[in-house]
Motif scaffolding. Structure first.
Motif, mmCIF file in Angstrom:
data_model
loop_
_atom_site.group_PDB
_atom_site.id
_atom_site.type_symbol
_atom_site.label_atom_id
_atom_site.label_comp_id
_atom_site.label_asym_id
_atom_site.label_seq_id
_atom_site.Cartn_x
_atom_site.Cartn_y
_atom_site.Cartn_z
ATOM 1 N N LEU A 90 0.778 -1.052 0.071
ATOM 2 C CA LEU A 90 0.031 -0.026 -0.001
ATOM 3 C C LEU A 90 1.068 1.413 0.127
ATOM 4 O O LEU A 90 1.832 1.329 0.604
ATOM 5 N N ASN A 91 0.478 2.241 -0.901
ATOM 6 C CA ASN A 91 1.169 3.513 -0.768
ATOM 7 C C ASN A 91 -0.026 4.691 -0.958
ATOM 8 O O ASN A 91 -0.783 4.687 -1.925
ATOM 9 N N GLY A 92 -0.123 5.425 -0.031
ATOM 10 C CA GLY A 92 -0.828 6.546 0.026
ATOM 11 C C GLY A 92 -2.450 6.327 0.164
ATOM 12 O O GLY A 92 -2.486 5.636 1.022
ATOM 13 N N TRP A 93 -3.194 7.113 -0.538
ATOM 14 C CA TRP A 93 -4.523 6.913 -0.346
ATOM 15 C C TRP A 93 -5.249 7.528 0.966
ATOM 16 O O TRP A 93 -6.222 7.303 1.326
ATOM 17 N N GLY A 94 -4.202 8.521 1.335
ATOM 18 C CA GLY A 94 -4.512 9.182 2.788
ATOM 19 C C GLY A 94 -4.311 8.290 3.784
ATOM 20 O O GLY A 94 -4.506 8.845 5.051
ATOM 21 N N VAL A 95 -3.794 7.108 3.715
ATOM 22 C CA VAL A 95 -3.450 6.329 4.915
ATOM 23 C C VAL A 95 -2.123 6.941 5.584
ATOM 24 O O VAL A 95 -1.063 7.660 4.950
ATOM 25 N N ASP A 112 -9.327 -1.853 -2.465
ATOM 26 C CA ASP A 112 -8.887 -1.066 -3.808
ATOM 27 C C ASP A 112 -7.629 -0.373 -3.657
ATOM 28 O O ASP A 112 -6.981 0.125 -4.890
ATOM 29 N N TRP A 113 -7.196 0.018 -2.442
ATOM 30 C CA TRP A 113 -5.892 0.596 -2.360
ATOM 31 C C TRP A 113 -4.656 -0.020 -2.550
ATOM 32 O O TRP A 113 -3.649 0.245 -2.503
ATOM 33 N N LEU A 114 -4.798 -1.428 -2.443
ATOM 34 C CA LEU A 114 -3.673 -2.180 -2.389
ATOM 35 C C LEU A 114 -3.185 -2.764 -3.990
ATOM 36 O O LEU A 114 -4.257 -2.844 -4.773
ATOM 37 N N VAL A 115 -1.808 -2.983 -3.968
ATOM 38 C CA VAL A 115 -1.449 -3.503 -5.167
ATOM 39 C C VAL A 115 -0.801 -4.947 -4.658
ATOM 40 O O VAL A 115 -0.048 -4.970 -3.705
ATOM 41 N N PRO A 116 -0.511 -5.782 -5.665
ATOM 42 C CA PRO A 116 0.175 -7.011 -5.312
ATOM 43 C C PRO A 116 1.839 -6.656 -5.359
ATOM 44 O O PRO A 116 2.465 -6.306 -5.974
ATOM 45 N N LEU A 117 2.171 -7.305 -4.243
ATOM 46 C CA LEU A 117 3.759 -7.385 -4.064
ATOM 47 C C LEU A 117 4.630 -8.123 -5.205
ATOM 48 O O LEU A 117 4.144 -9.254 -5.567
ATOM 49 N N PRO A 118 5.453 -7.408 -6.094
ATOM 50 C CA PRO A 118 5.716 -8.122 -7.216
ATOM 51 C C PRO A 118 6.515 -9.360 -6.903
ATOM 52 O O PRO A 118 7.133 -9.658 -6.107
ATOM 53 N N LEU A 268 6.668 21.505 -17.053
ATOM 54 C CA LEU A 268 6.851 21.105 -15.706
ATOM 55 C C LEU A 268 5.696 19.935 -15.477
ATOM 56 O O LEU A 268 4.509 20.030 -15.780
ATOM 57 N N LEU A 269 6.108 18.778 -14.903
ATOM 58 C CA LEU A 269 5.267 17.592 -14.914
ATOM 59 C C LEU A 269 4.924 17.486 -13.365
ATOM 60 O O LEU A 269 6.085 16.960 -12.573
ATOM 61 N N GLY A 270 3.777 17.373 -13.125
ATOM 62 C CA GLY A 270 3.341 17.323 -11.768
ATOM 63 C C GLY A 270 3.136 15.826 -11.227
ATOM 64 O O GLY A 270 2.464 15.194 -12.078
ATOM 65 N N ILE A 271 3.664 15.408 -10.208
ATOM 66 C CA ILE A 271 3.789 13.861 -9.891
ATOM 67 C C ILE A 271 3.093 13.745 -8.501
ATOM 68 O O ILE A 271 3.270 14.256 -7.502
ATOM 69 N N ASP A 272 1.878 13.113 -8.583
ATOM 70 C CA ASP A 272 1.060 12.802 -7.212
ATOM 71 C C ASP A 272 1.291 11.284 -7.065
ATOM 72 O O ASP A 272 0.686 10.686 -7.943
ATOM 73 N N SER A 273 1.522 10.648 -5.936
ATOM 74 C CA SER A 273 1.764 9.444 -5.587
ATOM 75 C C SER A 273 0.631 9.082 -4.767
ATOM 76 O O SER A 273 0.372 7.883 -4.767
ATOM 77 N N VAL A 274 0.067 9.970 -4.153
ATOM 78 C CA VAL A 274 -0.945 9.561 -3.140
ATOM 79 C C VAL A 274 -2.491 8.836 -3.647
ATOM 80 O O VAL A 274 -2.717 8.093 -3.384
ATOM 81 N N MET A 275 -2.932 9.851 -4.773
ATOM 82 C CA MET A 275 -4.173 9.204 -5.291
ATOM 83 C C MET A 275 -4.105 8.958 -6.899
ATOM 84 O O MET A 275 -4.955 8.673 -7.559
ATOM 85 N N ALA A 276 -2.798 8.437 -7.183
ATOM 86 C CA ALA A 276 -2.804 7.869 -8.582
ATOM 87 C C ALA A 276 -3.446 6.645 -8.654
ATOM 88 O O ALA A 276 -3.576 5.669 -7.890
ATOM 89 N N PRO A 277 -4.073 6.519 -9.815
ATOM 90 C CA PRO A 277 -5.071 5.507 -10.152
ATOM 91 C C PRO A 277 -4.456 4.211 -10.301
ATOM 92 O O PRO A 277 -3.066 4.010 -10.465
ATOM 93 N N LYS A 278 -5.076 2.866 -9.996
ATOM 94 C CA LYS A 278 -4.403 1.620 -9.811
ATOM 95 C C LYS A 278 -3.749 1.203 -11.030
ATOM 96 O O LYS A 278 -2.518 0.820 -10.952
ATOM 97 N N PRO A 279 -4.066 1.692 -12.230
ATOM 98 C CA PRO A 279 -3.402 1.102 -13.373
ATOM 99 C C PRO A 279 -2.020 1.883 -13.554
ATOM 100 O O PRO A 279 -0.886 1.107 -13.794
ATOM 101 N N VAL A 280 -1.694 2.955 -12.980
ATOM 102 C CA VAL A 280 -0.623 3.647 -12.944
ATOM 103 C C VAL A 280 0.246 3.232 -12.025
ATOM 104 O O VAL A 280 1.530 2.950 -12.039
#
Length: 331
Positions: A90-95, A112-118, A268-280
């Motif tokens: 888990l990364n971000g999502w307000g946690v 929905d906030w989780l992704v599998p460990l590679p 200038l490319l803004g990078i947000d890691s907190v709310m990035a959608p799951k495919p990203v």
């Protein structure tokens, strides 16, 4: 008696004075969610340091368990994607900001906030990467999509000895870029060279008020600092280049002019890691699994136990931490 586990709890009194304590919690005291995870590893990020020290308003719910990322094993789930025994990140999502975070033996979150460990990556390895490394990967992907490939010229990484910077240097060098690492800690030059930096420059070169345009020095950059540093990086970016901005260690302001944008076509490319959608997120973690030199993870990370979190949080805000800090929750 229900099973208890240790947790760090940040509270605030009626006068809004913040306090930090280690306490025991039960699963019944966790917040809502459809997946409960046994936290095996977490990290201390700059944002976690700000949350625990109270030096920035990261926490927006009181009391709260901080910690913005973790890796571990699902112990119960009513979510369709996850089963008991699954390894997750888990990364971000307000946690760690509005939802109980990683600095506890258990975390209950939205599946929905989780992704599998590679595959082939341990929870410890994943947190050696952590939110900082995942953010660095998002920056690299953004630069690639803008056409900033190694043949375009050098790329600069600011705050290079920090968490985002260390992983960015490693990733970019592994991909064939000529990396210029900017740091305020000259003693870290050998460390940055070992990670793959071709050049190391002092942050003093980028710390003063920026000219509208300066000599072109790089095709792109990853900036975790903001303020005058980002303004200088933009002013020194070559025609058609791009800078991925993902942090504010030097300040939230941007005292720059429009000159780089309208005279050199800089982006200038803004990078947000907190709310990035799951495919990203899935793409970033897939790329981390294939593009990051995992032999360097040991070089750019140190490991502490749960009892070292609060001290590490203070140290990271004071600029005393190099690279990544992994917290082994069983240590």
């Amino acid at each position: 008696m229900p099973e208890t586990f240790k947790a760090i709890l940040v509270s605030r009194d009626a006068e809004k004075k913040q306090s930090v304590a280690v306490t025991d919690l039960t699963e019944a005291e966790l917040m809502e969610g459809d997946v409960t995870v046994a936290v095996e590893a977490t990290t201390v990020n700059y944002k976690d340091g700000l949350a625990i020290t109270g030096k920035a308003p990261v926490i927006r719910r009181w009391p709260l368990v901080p910690g913005i990322d973790f890796a571990g094993t699902v112990i119960s789930s009513s979510h369709a994607d996850w089963r008991k025994g699954d390894k997750v990140i888990l990364n971000g999502w307000g946690v760690g900001e509005t939802h109980f975070g990683a600095y506890a033996g258990r975390a209950r979150v939205n599946g929905d906030w989780l992704v599998p460990l590679p595959e082939g990556m341990s929870p410890h390895d994943a947190m050696a990467v952590g939110t900082a490394g995942y953010t660095a990967m998002l920056c690299v992907i953004a630069l690639e999509r803008h056409g900033i490939v190694p043949d375009r010229g050098p790329v600069v990484v600011t705050g290079a000895a920090g968490g985002v910077g260390s992983v960015a240097v490693s990733l970019l060098s592994s991909l064939g870029y000529h990396v210029i690492a900017s740091t305020g800690r000259s003693a870290e030059s050998p460390y940055l060279i070992d990670l793959g930096a071709a050049e190391v420059i002092s942050r003093d070169e980028l710390a003063q008020p920026a000219k509208p345009l300066a000599k072109e020095r790089w095709a792109g950059g990853v900036d975790a600092v903001g303020s005058h540093t980002l303004a200088n990086v933009l002013s020194m970016t070559s025609y058609g280049g791009a800078v991925a901005a993902c942090g504010l260690a030097g300040g939230m302001d941007l005292p720059a002019s429009v000159a780089p944008f309208i005279l050199r076509g800089v982006s200038l490319l803004g990078i947000d890691s907190v709310m990035a959608p799951k495919p990203v997120r899935l793409e970033a973690w897939r790329r981390i699994g294939t593009d990051l030199d995992h032999k360097k993870l040991a070089t750019l990370s140190t490991t502490i136990g749960f009892d070292g979190i609060v001290a590490a949080a203070r140290d990271i805000v004071d600029g005393k931490i190099r690279g990544r800090v992994v917290v082994d929750m069983q240590r």
